[in-house]
Design a protein around this motif. Sequence first.
Motif, PDB file in Angstrom:
ATOM      1  N   ILE A 176       2.742 -18.995   4.209  1.00  0.00           N
ATOM      2  CA  ILE A 176       4.179 -18.321   4.763  1.00  0.00           C
ATOM      3  C   ILE A 176       4.039 -18.592   6.273  1.00  0.00           C
ATOM      4  CG2 ILE A 176       5.529 -16.223   5.258  1.00  0.00           C
ATOM      5  CD1 ILE A 176       4.554 -14.838   2.718  1.00  0.00           C
ATOM      6  N   LEU A 177       4.914 -19.460   6.757  1.00  0.00           N
ATOM      7  CA  LEU A 177       4.871 -19.685   8.265  1.00  0.00           C
ATOM      8  C   LEU A 177       6.016 -18.731   8.837  1.00  0.00           C
ATOM      9  CD1 LEU A 177       4.672 -23.566   8.343  1.00  0.00           C
ATOM     10  CD2 LEU A 177       2.522 -21.896   8.644  1.00  0.00           C
TER      11      LEU A 177
ATOM     12  N   GLY B 263       7.661 -35.776   4.164  1.00  0.00           N
ATOM     13  CA  GLY B 263       7.337 -35.575   2.621  1.00  0.00           C
ATOM     14  C   GLY B 263       6.597 -34.164   2.626  1.00  0.00           C
ATOM     15  N   TYR B 264       7.149 -33.281   3.364  1.00  0.00           N
ATOM     16  CA  TYR B 264       6.244 -31.707   3.155  1.00  0.00           C
ATOM     17  C   TYR B 264       7.283 -31.060   2.386  1.00  0.00           C
ATOM     18  CZ  TYR B 264       3.844 -33.205   7.532  1.00  0.00           C
ATOM     19  OH  TYR B 264       3.094 -33.932   8.537  1.00  0.00           O
ATOM     20  N   ASN B 265       6.766 -29.911   1.662  1.00  0.00           N
ATOM     21  CA  ASN B 265       7.291 -29.202   0.811  1.00  0.00           C
ATOM     22  C   ASN B 265       7.930 -27.880   1.374  1.00  0.00           C
ATOM     23  OD1 ASN B 265       7.413 -27.018  -1.239  1.00  0.00           O
ATOM     24  ND2 ASN B 265       6.692 -28.693  -2.537  1.00  0.00           N
ATOM     25  N   ILE B 266       9.067 -27.659   1.160  1.00  0.00           N
ATOM     26  CA  ILE B 266       9.758 -26.379   1.737  1.00  0.00           C
ATOM     27  C   ILE B 266       9.875 -25.479   0.297  1.00  0.00           C
ATOM     28  CG2 ILE B 266      11.549 -25.093   2.640  1.00  0.00           C
ATOM     29  CD1 ILE B 266      12.049 -27.345   4.454  1.00  0.00           C
ATOM     30  N   GLU B 267       9.349 -24.382  -0.058  1.00  0.00           N
ATOM     31  CA  GLU B 267       9.440 -23.661  -1.370  1.00  0.00           C
ATOM     32  C   GLU B 267      10.948 -22.662  -0.783  1.00  0.00           C
ATOM     33  OE1 GLU B 267       6.356 -22.139  -3.226  1.00  0.00           O
ATOM     34  OE2 GLU B 267       6.116 -24.392  -3.767  1.00  0.00           O
ATOM     35  N   SER B 268      10.804 -22.077   0.159  1.00  0.00           N
ATOM     36  CA  SER B 268      12.043 -21.408   0.685  1.00  0.00           C
ATOM     37  C   SER B 268      11.985 -21.290   2.022  1.00  0.00           C
ATOM     38  CB  SER B 268      11.747 -19.865   0.170  1.00  0.00           C
ATOM     39  OG  SER B 268      11.005 -18.923   0.799  1.00  0.00           O
TER      40      SER B 268
ATOM     41  N   VAL C 285       8.188 -20.752   3.498  1.00  0.00           N
ATOM     42  CA  VAL C 285       7.120 -20.776   2.597  1.00  0.00           C
ATOM     43  C   VAL C 285       7.119 -22.247   2.316  1.00  0.00           C
ATOM     44  CG1 VAL C 285       6.174 -20.243   0.017  1.00  0.00           C
ATOM     45  CG2 VAL C 285       7.557 -18.389   1.621  1.00  0.00           C
ATOM     46  N   THR C 286       5.774 -22.772   2.452  1.00  0.00           N
ATOM     47  CA  THR C 286       5.336 -24.203   2.189  1.00  0.00           C
ATOM     48  C   THR C 286       3.962 -24.145   1.259  1.00  0.00           C
ATOM     49  OG1 THR C 286       5.115 -26.428   3.289  1.00  0.00           O
ATOM     50  CG2 THR C 286       4.218 -24.572   4.343  1.00  0.00           C
ATOM     51  N   LYS C 287       3.858 -25.433   0.992  1.00  0.00           N
ATOM     52  CA  LYS C 287       2.690 -25.589   0.063  1.00  0.00           C
ATOM     53  C   LYS C 287       1.709 -26.815   0.746  1.00  0.00           C
ATOM     54  CE  LYS C 287       2.912 -24.326  -4.780  1.00  0.00           C
ATOM     55  NZ  LYS C 287       3.496 -24.575  -6.204  1.00  0.00           N
ATOM     56  N   GLY C 288       0.373 -26.642   0.489  1.00  0.00           N
ATOM     57  CA  GLY C 288      -0.408 -28.026   0.865  1.00  0.00           C
ATOM     58  C   GLY C 288      -1.821 -27.549   0.897  1.00  0.00           C
TER      59      GLY C 288
ATOM     60  N   GLY D 108      14.615 -15.713  -0.492  1.00  0.00           N
ATOM     61  CA  GLY D 108      13.644 -16.266   0.122  1.00  0.00           C
ATOM     62  C   GLY D 108      12.705 -15.282   1.112  1.00  0.00           C
ATOM     63  N   SER D 109      11.440 -15.633   1.229  1.00  0.00           N
ATOM     64  CA  SER D 109      10.531 -14.513   1.748  1.00  0.00           C
ATOM     65  C   SER D 109      10.951 -14.552   3.268  1.00  0.00           C
ATOM     66  CB  SER D 109       8.991 -15.135   1.437  1.00  0.00           C
ATOM     67  OG  SER D 109       8.851 -14.705   0.330  1.00  0.00           O
ATOM     68  N   ILE D 110      10.821 -13.368   3.542  1.00  0.00           N
ATOM     69  CA  ILE D 110      10.793 -13.038   5.274  1.00  0.00           C
ATOM     70  C   ILE D 110       9.111 -12.075   5.402  1.00  0.00           C
ATOM     71  CG2 ILE D 110      13.017 -12.958   5.899  1.00  0.00           C
ATOM     72  CD1 ILE D 110      13.059  -9.948   5.694  1.00  0.00           C
ATOM     73  N   ALA D 111       8.678 -12.392   6.549  1.00  0.00           N
ATOM     74  CA  ALA D 111       7.194 -11.600   6.704  1.00  0.00           C
ATOM     75  C   ALA D 111       6.953 -11.385   7.908  1.00  0.00           C
ATOM     76  CB  ALA D 111       6.168 -12.746   6.274  1.00  0.00           C
TER      77      ALA D 111
END
Lengths: 164, 562
Positions: free
Chosen positions: A6-7, A29-34, A51-54, A152-155
């Motif tokens: 989570i950024l 080519g990065y992933n955005i989940e939300s 929210v991203t993955k890698g 989508g998440s907030i944090a």
Amino acid sequence: MTKKHILSILVDNEPGVLSRIAGLFSGRGYNIESLCVAETNEPLVSRITMVTKGDTAILEQIKKQVNKIINVIKVADLTDQDFVERELVLLKVSAKPENRAEILRITDIFRGQIVDVGQEHFTINITGDAEKITAILTLLKPFGIREIARTGSIAMFRENKPKS
Amino acid sequence: MSKLTGAQILLRMLKEEGVDTIFGYPGGVVLDIYDELARTDLKHILVRHEQGAVHATDGYARATGKVGVCLVTSGPGATNTVTGIATANMDSIPIVVITGQVPTKLIGNDAFQEVDIVGITRPCTKHNYLVKDVKNLAKTIKEAFHIARSGRPGPVLIDLPKDISIAKTSFKLPDDIELRSYNPTYVPNRKQLQKVVDLIKKAKKPLIFSGGGVNLSRAHQELTELAQKNKIPVTSTLMGLGGFSGMDPLWLGMLGMHGTYRANMSVSECDLMIAVGVRFDDRVTGKTDEFAPYAKIVQIDIDPTSIQKNIQVQVPVVGDCKISLELLNQMIAQEDMGKFKPEHKQWLDRIDNWRKTTPLAYDQKDVIKPQYVIEKLFELTKGEAIITTEVGQNQMWAAQYYHFTEPGRFISSGGLGTMGFGLPAAVGAQVGAPDKIVVDIAGDGSIQMNIQEMATAVQYNLPVKVVILNNGFLGMVRQWQQLFYNRCYSSTKFQHTPDFVKLAEAYGAVGLRATKPEEVEKVLKEGLACNKAVIMDFVVEPEECVYPMVPAGAPISKMLLV
């Protein structure tokens, strides 16, 4: 190892900034989940929670690349830190008379609210972190989920705990 | 307080930023700016195509070290700049591109010659702006120049709607720029530098690997000091040529896909690599797993995203190349270097042996070899010309056979590989360096991509020399087809090419041709002595290849040598 991160990104509140960030992710080519964006207490600054993955190397690149965008003020990676995460979900669930009591009970356990009700459905408002949302979705699935809207998440970091 | 129009503010701010030359092409929505321009002493170079305008701006910036400025109209004028902007972006060249835009009220209505150029150029600029209020114009321009030239430099675009260039506001010089979201790190962390010193002390086979960052920050003297005092051999990327003298005995030549044998072997055997201002591009590393397999790698760069991107390094140093190297040299001077003796005799002997056994080579027989033309050009210009190139074989031979002694001498599209770059870049470089000999080394393919800029050269009496290595092919693509596609020369043979001598004459320039080896020197001498724009057409060996060559994806120690 690929992992969810989570950024929390503080940016200038200006037109086009979201597009710079979204474009960076698609272009590289990065992933955005939300993705979740809104103004902060400072009107000239917006917070993007993403929210991203890698794997570690990709995440390091993502953070550096995002930071390089001129309108980005700060990038914080909340993962592996002590933080609070929330997501708001609106769920429209099929609710036949014989299932209503069970659905209400589940909603109650998850501290959700029914915000709309009809002959054949409930619309449920649920907030929580990713695990909680997944859990209620799994439980309500058998009744028939008609529609979902998720923010989508907030944090946010937790403040340092007082020393004991 | 005096009120000025947007157009007046723009030109005033350009003067404030020290601009004296603009490359551009007028059109509907920039008429007010051009009208105002006619009343200033800013020099405007009218190009023949907006792509040429940006490449010329870029060539000017590279030759002078200043920020280049380009001015074009909206719509197609703006879209024509995109290749030029992407070229400058990949090579980190500081330019400011000003595009006209339709009036603010019409934006989003698909107006005549409207295009969302800010949207289009977002991924290929360092930053860009759409000015929506004339009150912000002065500050935006100041910011644009600051961003273009600071940190890792790059292109910045300002989109200026027509009504903003007409609107009036009271003008005040903006304060110094402070951006809380943009503060490049110039001074490196000393602890990191200490690690570099410690590694140098232990190294038996050290190597300096320098790149475009050394040229951009003009860190050549500091780099030379580091190399010479510690007897560390130097190789560089294409973009790094000129950052270390090509005539120095420690110079190994360029590395990578068309690097010299000794440079690539040195990379593959070194135990310490000091990488300065590089980004480990795939054309340099080949197979990344086998790049510098025995080396501890130090990387100095002002852009943190360049570090740990393609190659994992042991000591990252974020900082300006010049400042970092200066500090490093100071620290080495003060350090007790212990057993370290700046000799590495065995290492240097080994490298020297590679130089002797496997030098760059070609065989000049009956047909002109392109390498021979460049060697002769180097000889006749005493290595003091500014060389621009197109892209492909011409570019690689120029990099291999012309030896550069300082930054700003070799001007080439390294990152994007833009054919058609060389001629307009030569025009820009000649404007910026009127006393230098400027030569565009071209192929018969790429020269035709922006040949129209010959008219610009002639109009402004710019004595740009074009050397065409004319092999009748798209040579580099043909070379790949020969080596990796069973000689199936699909669409790489030009069935028709204009007569470049007549074409030069039609443009009002001088046209010369050499068809035999013995004519090469004569034609070059005549062309170089000519005080007009000149095209020299060298009819060269049609199927000559650039060697050494590392096939794409192979480790750089696995070179094809013939």
